[in-house]
Design a protein around this motif. Structure first.
Motif, PDB file in Angstrom:
ATOM      1  N   PHE A   1      -1.738  11.302   6.457  1.00 15.05           N
ATOM      2  CA  PHE A   1      -0.847  12.083   5.609  1.00 15.05           C
ATOM      3  C   PHE A   1      -1.337  13.530   5.612  1.00 15.05           C
ATOM      4  O   PHE A   1      -2.490  13.793   5.292  1.00 15.05           O
TER       5      PHE A   1
ATOM      6  N   TYR B   1       6.011   7.424   6.996  1.00 15.35           N
ATOM      7  CA  TYR B   1       7.234   6.770   6.521  1.00 15.35           C
ATOM      8  C   TYR B   1       7.729   7.582   5.336  1.00 15.35           C
ATOM      9  O   TYR B   1       6.979   8.385   4.766  1.00 15.35           O
TER      10      TYR B   1
ATOM     11  N   PRO C   1      -1.336   7.847   0.515  1.00 22.84           N
ATOM     12  CA  PRO C   1      -0.139   8.535   0.025  1.00 22.84           C
ATOM     13  C   PRO C   1      -0.316   9.128  -1.372  1.00 22.84           C
ATOM     14  O   PRO C   1       0.267  10.176  -1.655  1.00 22.84           O
ATOM     15  N   GLU C   2      -1.132   8.494  -2.248  1.00 18.94           N
ATOM     16  CA  GLU C   2      -1.294   9.016  -3.609  1.00 18.94           C
ATOM     17  C   GLU C   2      -1.859  10.432  -3.588  1.00 18.94           C
ATOM     18  O   GLU C   2      -1.336  11.331  -4.246  1.00 18.94           O
TER      19      GLU C   2
ATOM     20  N   GLN D   1       8.743  10.304  -3.674  1.00 17.84           N
ATOM     21  CA  GLN D   1       8.242  11.299  -4.623  1.00 17.84           C
ATOM     22  C   GLN D   1       8.144  12.689  -4.007  1.00 17.84           C
ATOM     23  O   GLN D   1       8.166  13.685  -4.729  1.00 17.84           O
TER      24      GLN D   1
ATOM     25  N   ILE E   1       8.518   8.971   1.788  1.00 13.74           N
ATOM     26  CA  ILE E   1       7.952   8.788   0.451  1.00 13.74           C
ATOM     27  C   ILE E   1       8.870   9.508  -0.530  1.00 13.74           C
ATOM     28  O   ILE E   1       9.056  10.717  -0.447  1.00 13.74           O
TER      29      ILE E   1
ATOM     30  N   TYR F   1       0.807  -1.206   0.000  1.00 11.93           N
ATOM     31  CA  TYR F   1       0.000   0.000   0.000  1.00 11.93           C
ATOM     32  C   TYR F   1       0.849   1.269   0.000  1.00 11.93           C
ATOM     33  O   TYR F   1       0.435   2.316  -0.480  1.00 11.93           O
ATOM     34  N   SER F   2       2.084   1.152   0.537  1.00 12.48           N
ATOM     35  CA  SER F   2       2.854   2.348   0.879  1.00 12.48           C
ATOM     36  C   SER F   2       3.437   3.107  -0.295  1.00 12.48           C
ATOM     37  O   SER F   2       3.869   4.234  -0.131  1.00 12.48           O
ATOM     38  N   HIS F   3       3.502   2.500  -1.458  1.00  6.81           N
ATOM     39  CA  HIS F   3       4.244   3.157  -2.529  1.00  6.81           C
ATOM     40  C   HIS F   3       3.301   3.773  -3.546  1.00  6.81           C
ATOM     41  O   HIS F   3       2.635   3.068  -4.289  1.00  6.81           O
ATOM     42  N   PRO F   4       3.241   5.093  -3.592  1.00  6.25           N
ATOM     43  CA  PRO F   4       2.350   5.745  -4.553  1.00  6.25           C
ATOM     44  C   PRO F   4       2.824   5.464  -5.981  1.00  6.25           C
ATOM     45  O   PRO F   4       4.006   5.595  -6.278  1.00  6.25           O
TER      46      PRO F   4
ATOM     47  N   VAL G   1       0.746  12.974  -2.426  1.00  2.38           N
ATOM     48  CA  VAL G   1       1.772  13.312  -3.414  1.00  2.38           C
ATOM     49  C   VAL G   1       1.164  14.195  -4.506  1.00  2.38           C
ATOM     50  O   VAL G   1       1.763  15.203  -4.910  1.00  2.38           O
TER      51      VAL G   1
END
Lengths: 468, 177
Positions: free
Chosen positions: B143, B39, B15-16, B43, B41, A459-462, B19
């Motif tokens: 976030f 955590y 997170p999307e 980007q 990120i 889930y953590s990585h956009p 960002v």
């Protein structure tokens, strides 16, 4: 067009059976990770087995306190050491403990540089182990000094005696190597823990723990700038710690190789010592991780993958150690030097032959069980093998030190080493210090790195937003 | 008496969205923007640029450690307390290398640690963001994006509308203390 090399590579690559072992169990979310890890120090009652661990640690620590007090009041004569066996248990324990410390930095630094994501769950535990092991290690040379209270004479500082240390001596190098190693490990460990301490601060349910973790986390807010410098610093510290970890045991081995004793004066010692250190360090990681994951139910983050990988690394470093065991007699024979050949012969058949054969059994024979995937994935079997390795590595250092010392060049000075009760009390007592500190760490600090485990979640990585 | 506003924050659930919002804020011309995440990120480093860099600090630390060790060893072994070991040169530099290496690593590491704290402004126990009651969830699973009032194009109304368009969970004002 497909080249022959490509085709060969394609044909020989068999599916790796360990790929299916997940680094982290499925169905974890950010919230479950936070709750699982922060509940241990914050609001979960300590399990009964934790009290057993802490109790054993405190008992041994009390023995250590008595042994050290008696040592400081009477002097090193209470130990079995005497000329020619001047080093005895103290240096054996020193080398053993500092070797154990090596795996922590290796896991946290070396595997970070190699981008091994499985290290993320286990690195905090391994780093804590390093720090406590180096603390135990550092005590022994100081105790061995005899007049431990003037240990600082080894440091270069302006003094009224107008004497200074001799920088050509490996013993002085050792002071710098070990203290640098301790400091760098401590900084690395603490820096990595700051974001998790902030999580504990935010999850705390009473004023005391809020203040405690609040002060320790220094106002961490998880801002993108914090993360940027934090991540960069972790990477730089990893880059600095990787050569450092190799240098520390190299310098320790210089203490031996610079002496002209047969059996010590050998160029193979630095890699021999470093490999042995990592070997025993991984064994200690397994000895600590296996009970902790079962007592606290951390199977979902400390998975079989971790045990499997640690076991494989133990096996690999074990073979480097086995190789040096084989090379030592070869070098002695090939040198044609009668003193070297005598040491090899005496090790295998002399008064300390029991140590030599036990070393071969514990460090070479027993670890071969790790070839079996069943053993690697069975925590109880892995734990037992690791205990054998730890005993074997202690005996190895004992064998190196005593077998060279008790028969030196002049037969009139030959004498056997017999450990006294105080030798044993300081050895087991130092384990008490280690166990007590580790128990307190498990109780009050995040034993699993919270943010690094969160990074592992799919889930953590956009996916979006990066390119624009 | 009017309330002092330190900034306007928006909370995001994933997170999307964060960002995306950070990139949009940069494209809209906002410069005093900060994102808060549980955590790191990657980007966000491009979306919220910061030109200050840690590596030069660490390099200077390492260099300083090397020179300190070299100067110390040379001064003590050659000038202050010369010891004749079998007639070998006093400046026996190969045997000084180990301590030069150790102090290089030690100084570089301490500079890396202290440099990180200094660049992040630590220790700083209090901060306007902590005035938000939901901010404690940042270290768990939330976030946040905050556009600070010090930004040249900050306008309490417009900035709030701008953030509200980003599909946040909530937009809130951050009080100055």
């Amino acid at each position: 067009m497909v080249t022959i090399e490509q085709r060969q590579r394609h044909a020989t690559r068999r599916p790796d059976p360990d790929v299916d072992l997940p680094v982290i169990a499925p169905s974890q979310t950010l919230v479950t990770v936070t709750e699982q890890v922060s509940s241990i120090p914050l609001y979960r009652a300590a399990p009964g087995l934790w009290w057993v661990m802490f109790g054993v640690g405190l008992t041994l620590l009390s023995i250590f306190a008595v042994a050290v007090t008696y040592l400081l009041s009477k002097g090193v004569g209470i130990w079995g050491i005497n000329i020619p066996n001047a080093w005895g248990f103290a240096i054996t324990n020193f080398v053993w403990w500092i070797g154990i410390g090596h795996a922590g930095t290796l896991i946290s630094a070396f595997l970070l540089l190699l981008n091994q994501s499985w290290r993320n769950a286990i690195n905090r535990l391994a780093e804590a182990m390093t720090i406590f092991a180096v603390m135990c290690a550092g005590l022994f040379p100081l105790l061995h000094l005899g007049r431990s209270w003037i240990f600082y004479w080894i440091l270069p500082y302006p003094n009224t005696m107008t004497v200074q240390p001799n920088f050509r001596s490996p013993l002085v190098w050792d002071v710098f190597a070990v203290s640098t190693y301790f400091t760098v490990s401590l900084l690395f460990w603490y820096l990595g823990m700051i974001p998790d301490l902030a999580t504990l601060r935010d999850q705390s349910r009473n004023r005391f723990s809020y203040a405690f973790y609040g002060i320790l986390s220094m106002g961490w807010r998880g801002a993108s700038r914090h993360w940027k410098f934090h991540q960069k610093a972790s990477l730089l510290l990893a880059g600095l710690a990787t050569p450092l970890v190799l240098s520390v045991h190299t310098v320790v081995s210089f203490d031996f190789t610079v002496a002209i004793l047969p059996g010590w004066h050998s160029t193979i010692f630095p890699p021999y010592f470093v490999a042995g250190a990592i070997f025993s360090g991984f064994a200690m990681v397994l000895v600590l991780a296996i009970p902790i994951r079962s007592v606290y139910g951390l199977h979902n983050v400390l998975t079989e993958r971790h045990l499997n990988n640690c076991a494989k690394l133990t096996l690999a470093t074990g073979w480097i150690v086995a190789y040096t065991y084989a090379i030592e007699p070869f070098t002695a024979w090939y040198s044609g030097n009668q003193f070297e050949m005598f040491v090899v012969h005496n090790r295998a058949t002399g008064p300390y032959a029991w140590a030599y054969w036990s070393v071969l059994f514990c460090n070479v024979a027993v670890p071969q069980l790790l070839w079996s995937r069943k053993v690697r994935l069975n925590p109880k079997a892995l734990f037992t093998v690791s205990i054998f390795i730890l005993i074997g590595m202690w005996l190895e250092r004992y064998m190196i030190i005593i077998s060279s010392l008790h028969r030196d060049y002049v037969p009139s000075s030959w004498a056997n080493f017999i450990a006294t009760i105080w030798d044993n009390a300081t050895l087991y007592g130092s384990m008490g210090l280690f166990i007590t500190l580790f128990a307190l760490f498990v109780r009050f600090f995040p034993v699993i790195p919270i943010y690094e485990v969160k990074e592992l979640l799919p889930y953590s990585h956009p996916e979006r937003g990066a390119a624009r | 008496m009017t309330r002092e506003i330190w900034g306007i924050a928006a909370e995001f659930a994933d997170p999307e969205s964060l960002v995306d919002a950070a990139v949009n804020a940069r494209d809209a011309g906002y410069r005093h923007v900060e994102a808060y995440t549980p955590y790191p990120i990657k980007q966000l480093e491009a979306a919220i640029p910061d030109r200050r860099a840690l590596p030069p600090i660490v390099f200077i630390g390492g260099l300083l450690g090397f020179l300190t060790a070299w100067a110390m060893e040379f001064y003590i072994a050659v000038i202050d307390y010369p010891i004749n070991v079998g007639g070998r040169p006093l400046n026996s530099w190969p045997s000084f290398i180990v301590i030069m290496f150790e102090l290089t690593v030690l100084f570089a590491s301490v500079f890396a640690f202290v440099g990180t704290l200094a660049l992040s402004g630590f220790p700083r126990p209090n901060h306007p963001m902590f005035n938000l009651s939901r901010f404690s969830q940042v270290s768990n699973n939330r976030f946040f994006l905050c556009i600070e009032a010090s930004d040249p194009i900050f306008d309490a109304k417009e900035t709030a509308d701008f953030l509200a368009d980003m599909d946040p969970v909530e937009v809130m004002e951050v009080d100055e203390d």
